[in-house]
Design a protein around this motif. Structure first.
Motif, PDB file in Angstrom:
ATOM      1  N   LEU A 218     -36.166  39.502 -17.012  1.00 39.65           N
ATOM      2  CA  LEU A 218     -36.010  39.061 -15.624  1.00 39.65           C
ATOM      3  C   LEU A 218     -35.095  37.852 -15.535  1.00 39.65           C
ATOM      4  O   LEU A 218     -34.247  37.760 -14.658  1.00 39.65           O
ATOM      5  CB  LEU A 218     -37.370  38.721 -15.020  1.00 39.65           C
ATOM      6  N   ALA A 219     -35.268  36.917 -16.462  1.00 37.39           N
ATOM      7  CA  ALA A 219     -34.435  35.717 -16.445  1.00 37.39           C
ATOM      8  C   ALA A 219     -32.978  36.069 -16.705  1.00 37.39           C
ATOM      9  O   ALA A 219     -32.074  35.545 -16.052  1.00 37.39           O
ATOM     10  CB  ALA A 219     -34.938  34.719 -17.487  1.00 37.39           C
ATOM     11  N   ALA A 220     -32.735  36.952 -17.656  1.00 40.14           N
ATOM     12  CA  ALA A 220     -31.364  37.342 -17.979  1.00 40.14           C
ATOM     13  C   ALA A 220     -30.696  38.010 -16.789  1.00 40.14           C
ATOM     14  O   ALA A 220     -29.479  37.902 -16.603  1.00 40.14           O
ATOM     15  CB  ALA A 220     -31.354  38.270 -19.195  1.00 40.14           C
ATOM     16  N   ALA A 221     -31.483  38.702 -15.974  1.00 36.80           N
ATOM     17  CA  ALA A 221     -30.933  39.401 -14.810  1.00 36.80           C
ATOM     18  C   ALA A 221     -30.911  38.519 -13.567  1.00 36.80           C
ATOM     19  O   ALA A 221     -30.572  38.976 -12.480  1.00 36.80           O
ATOM     20  CB  ALA A 221     -31.760  40.659 -14.531  1.00 36.80           C
ATOM     21  N   GLY A 222     -31.274  37.260 -13.717  1.00 37.44           N
ATOM     22  CA  GLY A 222     -31.301  36.360 -12.567  1.00 37.44           C
ATOM     23  C   GLY A 222     -32.484  36.607 -11.661  1.00 37.44           C
ATOM     24  O   GLY A 222     -32.439  36.267 -10.474  1.00 37.44           O
ATOM     25  N   GLY A 223     -33.551  37.182 -12.198  1.00 35.58           N
ATOM     26  CA  GLY A 223     -34.694  37.546 -11.370  1.00 35.58           C
ATOM     27  C   GLY A 223     -35.750  36.476 -11.227  1.00 35.58           C
ATOM     28  O   GLY A 223     -36.737  36.672 -10.525  1.00 35.58           O
ATOM     29  N   ILE A 224     -35.577  35.329 -11.905  1.00 36.86           N
ATOM     30  CA  ILE A 224     -36.561  34.254 -11.815  1.00 36.86           C
ATOM     31  C   ILE A 224     -35.899  33.034 -11.192  1.00 36.86           C
ATOM     32  O   ILE A 224     -34.849  32.585 -11.645  1.00 36.86           O
ATOM     33  CB  ILE A 224     -37.125  33.891 -13.195  1.00 36.86           C
ATOM     34  N   PHE A 225     -36.528  32.496 -10.165  1.00 35.54           N
ATOM     35  CA  PHE A 225     -35.992  31.329  -9.476  1.00 35.54           C
ATOM     36  C   PHE A 225     -36.994  30.189  -9.599  1.00 35.54           C
ATOM     37  O   PHE A 225     -38.165  30.341  -9.245  1.00 35.54           O
ATOM     38  CB  PHE A 225     -35.735  31.640  -8.007  1.00 35.54           C
ATOM     39  N   ALA A 226     -36.544  29.064 -10.144  1.00 34.91           N
ATOM     40  CA  ALA A 226     -37.410  27.890 -10.293  1.00 34.91           C
ATOM     41  C   ALA A 226     -37.465  27.131  -8.979  1.00 34.91           C
ATOM     42  O   ALA A 226     -36.440  26.654  -8.492  1.00 34.91           O
ATOM     43  CB  ALA A 226     -36.885  26.989 -11.397  1.00 34.91           C
ATOM     44  N   ILE A 227     -38.645  27.047  -8.390  1.00 33.00           N
ATOM     45  CA  ILE A 227     -38.841  26.251  -7.180  1.00 33.00           C
ATOM     46  C   ILE A 227     -39.328  24.883  -7.631  1.00 33.00           C
ATOM     47  O   ILE A 227     -40.467  24.726  -8.073  1.00 33.00           O
ATOM     48  CB  ILE A 227     -39.840  26.907  -6.219  1.00 33.00           C
ATOM     49  N   THR A 228     -38.451  23.899  -7.558  1.00 32.14           N
ATOM     50  CA  THR A 228     -38.778  22.588  -8.102  1.00 32.14           C
ATOM     51  C   THR A 228     -39.518  21.692  -7.119  1.00 32.14           C
ATOM     52  O   THR A 228     -40.176  20.743  -7.539  1.00 32.14           O
ATOM     53  CB  THR A 228     -37.505  21.869  -8.588  1.00 32.14           C
ATOM     54  N   ASP A 229     -39.409  21.958  -5.838  1.00 29.00           N
ATOM     55  CA  ASP A 229     -40.131  21.154  -4.855  1.00 29.00           C
ATOM     56  C   ASP A 229     -40.390  21.950  -3.589  1.00 29.00           C
ATOM     57  O   ASP A 229     -39.528  22.699  -3.126  1.00 29.00           O
ATOM     58  CB  ASP A 229     -39.356  19.890  -4.473  1.00 29.00           C
ATOM     59  N   ILE A 230     -41.592  21.769  -3.040  1.00 31.61           N
ATOM     60  CA  ILE A 230     -41.926  22.219  -1.690  1.00 31.61           C
ATOM     61  C   ILE A 230     -42.512  20.996  -0.989  1.00 31.61           C
ATOM     62  O   ILE A 230     -43.536  20.471  -1.411  1.00 31.61           O
ATOM     63  CB  ILE A 230     -42.945  23.366  -1.673  1.00 31.61           C
ATOM     64  N   LEU A 231     -41.838  20.532   0.033  1.00 24.09           N
ATOM     65  CA  LEU A 231     -42.286  19.355   0.771  1.00 24.09           C
ATOM     66  C   LEU A 231     -42.654  19.756   2.196  1.00 24.09           C
ATOM     67  O   LEU A 231     -41.859  20.379   2.892  1.00 24.09           O
ATOM     68  CB  LEU A 231     -41.173  18.296   0.817  1.00 24.09           C
ATOM     69  N   ILE A 232     -43.853  19.405   2.608  1.00 27.59           N
ATOM     70  CA  ILE A 232     -44.340  19.768   3.934  1.00 27.59           C
ATOM     71  C   ILE A 232     -45.053  18.571   4.545  1.00 27.59           C
ATOM     72  O   ILE A 232     -45.888  17.942   3.890  1.00 27.59           O
ATOM     73  CB  ILE A 232     -45.348  20.948   3.867  1.00 27.59           C
ATOM     74  N   LEU A 233     -44.735  18.249   5.793  1.00 29.30           N
ATOM     75  CA  LEU A 233     -45.514  17.233   6.483  1.00 29.30           C
ATOM     76  C   LEU A 233     -46.925  17.770   6.728  1.00 29.30           C
ATOM     77  O   LEU A 233     -47.081  18.879   7.233  1.00 29.30           O
ATOM     78  CB  LEU A 233     -44.864  16.871   7.818  1.00 29.30           C
ATOM     79  N   PRO A 234     -47.967  17.051   6.366  1.00 25.48           N
ATOM     80  CA  PRO A 234     -49.333  17.510   6.605  1.00 25.48           C
ATOM     81  C   PRO A 234     -49.554  17.836   8.078  1.00 25.48           C
ATOM     82  O   PRO A 234     -49.182  17.059   8.953  1.00 25.48           O
ATOM     83  CB  PRO A 234     -50.184  16.321   6.151  1.00 25.48           C
ATOM     84  N   HIS A 235     -50.148  18.988   8.329  1.00 26.30           N
ATOM     85  CA  HIS A 235     -50.324  19.491   9.688  1.00 26.30           C
ATOM     86  C   HIS A 235     -51.301  20.648   9.609  1.00 26.30           C
ATOM     87  O   HIS A 235     -51.427  21.303   8.570  1.00 26.30           O
ATOM     88  CB  HIS A 235     -48.973  19.977  10.218  1.00 26.30           C
ATOM     89  N   PRO A 236     -52.053  20.951  10.652  1.00 22.70           N
ATOM     90  CA  PRO A 236     -52.974  22.076  10.593  1.00 22.70           C
ATOM     91  C   PRO A 236     -52.316  23.394  10.205  1.00 22.70           C
ATOM     92  O   PRO A 236     -52.983  24.291   9.688  1.00 22.70           O
ATOM     93  CB  PRO A 236     -53.536  22.136  12.024  1.00 22.70           C
TER      94      PRO A 236
END
Length: 206
Positions: A119-137
């Motif tokens: 999968l990595a060789a085919a570009g099938g894996i994407f590293a998500i290094t950050d998800i930032l969200i303002l706290p909210h319901p």
């Protein structure tokens, strides 16, 4: 994702704050615009941490550390970002594609996921290094939309991220969002032990 923010205990919206964050507009951001937005993204990082109800060490924001990490990621080949807006910036997710040689220095305590190198060789894996969200319901809905949009846009089959094994709130939140804990990660140098989490993408069903 050694520094994820948001998605903890939801809070009630402040006066004048949008109560429909789940209807936030998502927008792809290229390398140049991400650089231009670095100040606002750093503000989002700090606000995400300071507004969090978490009392632990992971709630202590460092503008310089985040900005250095963001700048380094922007320079990586294949960098991509999606932001969420409701009149202002309320969330973002970003990362870069993982290459097959990335896995040469990753150790898994339970064995590597099947087919990960292919999968990595085919570009099938994407590293998500950050998800930032303002706290909210509705912050979890925004986070779910951001992470899925990022993977779909990149045509990735799997998202991957790293979390300090001692950061139980983040680990629990990511698992509730569909992330799977597949093993331990460590570098030849450094004492911090991390957990490797992966997220199957909707692209797998297309």
């Amino acid at each position: 994702m050694t520094d994820w923010a948001g998605g903890g205990q939801p809070r009630q919206p402040r006066i004048g704050e949008s109560s429909t964050v789940d209807a936030a507009r998502l927008r792809r951001v290229n390398r140049g615009l991400a650089q231009d937005l670095s100040g606002k993204l750093t503000d989002l990082y700090v606000d995400s941490h300071e507004a969090s109800s978490r009392p632990d060490a992971y709630c202590r924001p460092s503008r310089r550390q985040f900005l250095n990490r963001l700048t380094a990621d922007i320079r990586r080949p294949g960098f991509a970002m999606v932001i969420a807006e409701t009149g202002g910036l309320v969330g973002c997710a970003f990362g870069f594609p993982m290459l097959s040689d990335t896995f040469e220095w990753i150790g898994f305590d339970s064995g590597r996921p099947r087919g990960v190198e292919q999968l990595a060789a085919a570009g099938g894996i994407f590293a998500i290094t950050d998800i930032l969200i303002l706290p909210h319901p509705q912050d979890a809905r925004v986070a779910l939309r951001l992470q899925e949009r990022l993977l779909v846009d990149q045509r990735a089959s799997i998202g991957a991220t790293l979390v300090d094994r001692a950061d139980h709130p983040t680990l629990n939140t990511l698992r509730s969002w569909g992330w799977l804990d597949v093993g331990a990660f460590w570098k030849p140098t450094g004492a911090t032990r991390l957990r490797v989490l992966i997220l199957p993408s909707a692209n797998q069903h297309r």
